[in-house]
Design a protein around this motif. Structure first.
Motif, mmCIF file in Angstrom:
data_model
loop_
_atom_site.group_PDB
_atom_site.id
_atom_site.type_symbol
_atom_site.label_atom_id
_atom_site.label_comp_id
_atom_site.label_asym_id
_atom_site.label_seq_id
_atom_site.Cartn_x
_atom_site.Cartn_y
_atom_site.Cartn_z
ATOM 1 N N PRO A 181 74.962 64.551 -12.175
ATOM 2 C CA PRO A 181 74.944 64.793 -13.496
ATOM 3 C C PRO A 181 75.452 63.391 -14.307
ATOM 4 O O PRO A 181 74.887 63.302 -15.462
ATOM 5 N N ALA A 182 76.525 62.952 -13.681
ATOM 6 C CA ALA A 182 77.088 61.898 -14.347
ATOM 7 C C ALA A 182 76.512 60.502 -13.894
ATOM 8 O O ALA A 182 77.035 59.182 -14.616
ATOM 9 N N SER A 183 75.490 60.471 -13.117
ATOM 10 C CA SER A 183 74.597 59.060 -12.592
ATOM 11 C C SER A 183 74.092 58.468 -13.738
ATOM 12 O O SER A 183 72.810 59.337 -14.174
ATOM 13 N N PRO A 184 74.359 57.385 -14.147
ATOM 14 C CA PRO A 184 73.119 56.741 -15.169
ATOM 15 C C PRO A 184 72.277 56.464 -14.765
ATOM 16 O O PRO A 184 71.049 56.438 -15.392
ATOM 17 N N PHE A 185 72.021 56.260 -13.334
ATOM 18 C CA PHE A 185 70.742 55.578 -12.736
ATOM 19 C C PHE A 185 69.894 56.984 -12.817
ATOM 20 O O PHE A 185 68.744 56.865 -12.570
ATOM 21 N N GLY A 186 70.578 58.151 -12.158
ATOM 22 C CA GLY A 186 69.844 59.433 -12.099
ATOM 23 C C GLY A 186 69.253 59.638 -13.573
ATOM 24 O O GLY A 186 68.321 60.288 -13.535
ATOM 25 N N ARG A 187 70.053 59.694 -14.529
ATOM 26 C CA ARG A 187 69.595 59.857 -15.923
ATOM 27 C C ARG A 187 68.497 59.189 -16.160
ATOM 28 O O ARG A 187 67.530 59.604 -16.950
#
Length: 215
Positions: free
Chosen positions: A8-14
């Motif tokens: 949830p905290a990964s900006p790349f995943g977001r």
């Protein structure tokens, strides 16, 4: 169904989740949270680098990093949807490169504080990473990205920039906003125009324990 390994905290995943939503593909992707610090986690079998996000395809093969995944999703959606054709393509890719660099620099600062005892931290290294972000913010404040009034206005560059700025809100208390009022207004406009940003936004966690991970 595609499987996205992320956090949830990964900006790349977001970035991948927002791209998938804009392309109408989010319902075709199962998101599985992963622990990058766990050697037994499936992530290391799917991506030998142990980084998130990673996208497991229906044939069992895996794509990484976020840039490759987004290009694949754009291809699935018919192409040239969020990665434009012609000259506009290079502006979008440049903005993505700047945003990814900001996220890299931000994560490195967080990791320095999270994993290294205070007496062993390297202030010059932290300053070096912070200055990358500051220069990028100054550039963006002077030359704003195109306005976003609806999800279809997003391209890969503006998606990445929104995630980079969102990460600064998450981990650095949004301190960038005071020095960049025009850019802050742009970001607020994107958040209002694109519902998936609110759905993937976490409360401010300056040095949380949820893995962020690079790309």
């Amino acid at each position: 169904m595609l499987v996205l390994l992320s956090s949830p905290a990964s900006p790349f995943g977001r970035k991948v989740k927002i791209a998938a939503s804009v392309l109408g593909l989010l319902d075709d992707i199962k998101v599985e949270n992963t622990n990058t610090n766990d050697p037994e986690d499936n992530l290391r079998q799917q991506n030998p680098l142990g980084k998130i996000p990673a996208l497991i395809l229906q044939d069992g093969s895996t794509l990484y990093d976020s840039r490759v995944i987004i290009e694949y999703l754009d291809h699935l959606a018919g192409g040239n949807r969020i990665i434009p054709e012609g000259e506009a393509r290079f502006a979008a890719l440049r903005n993505q490169a700047m945003a990814d660099g900001m996220m890299d620099a931000g994560i490195l600062q967080v990791y320095e504080k999270r994993f290294r005892p205070a007496e062993y931290r390297y202030p010059d290294w932290l300053a070096y990473q912070a200055q990358k972000v500051e220069r990028a913010l100054k550039t963006l404040e002077a030359t704003l990205p195109p306005a976003v009034r609806a999800p279809e206005d997003l391209d890969v560059g503006s998606i990445a920039l929104a995630c980079a700025l969102g990460y600064l809100d998450l981990r650095f208390n949004g301190d960038w906003r005071a020095a960049c009022p025009r850019l802050a207004s742009w970001m607020d406009g994107v958040e209002q125009a694109v519902p998936i940003l609110a759905k993937t936004k976490l409360p401010s966690q300056p040095v949380g324990e949820v893995p962020d991970q690079l790309r």
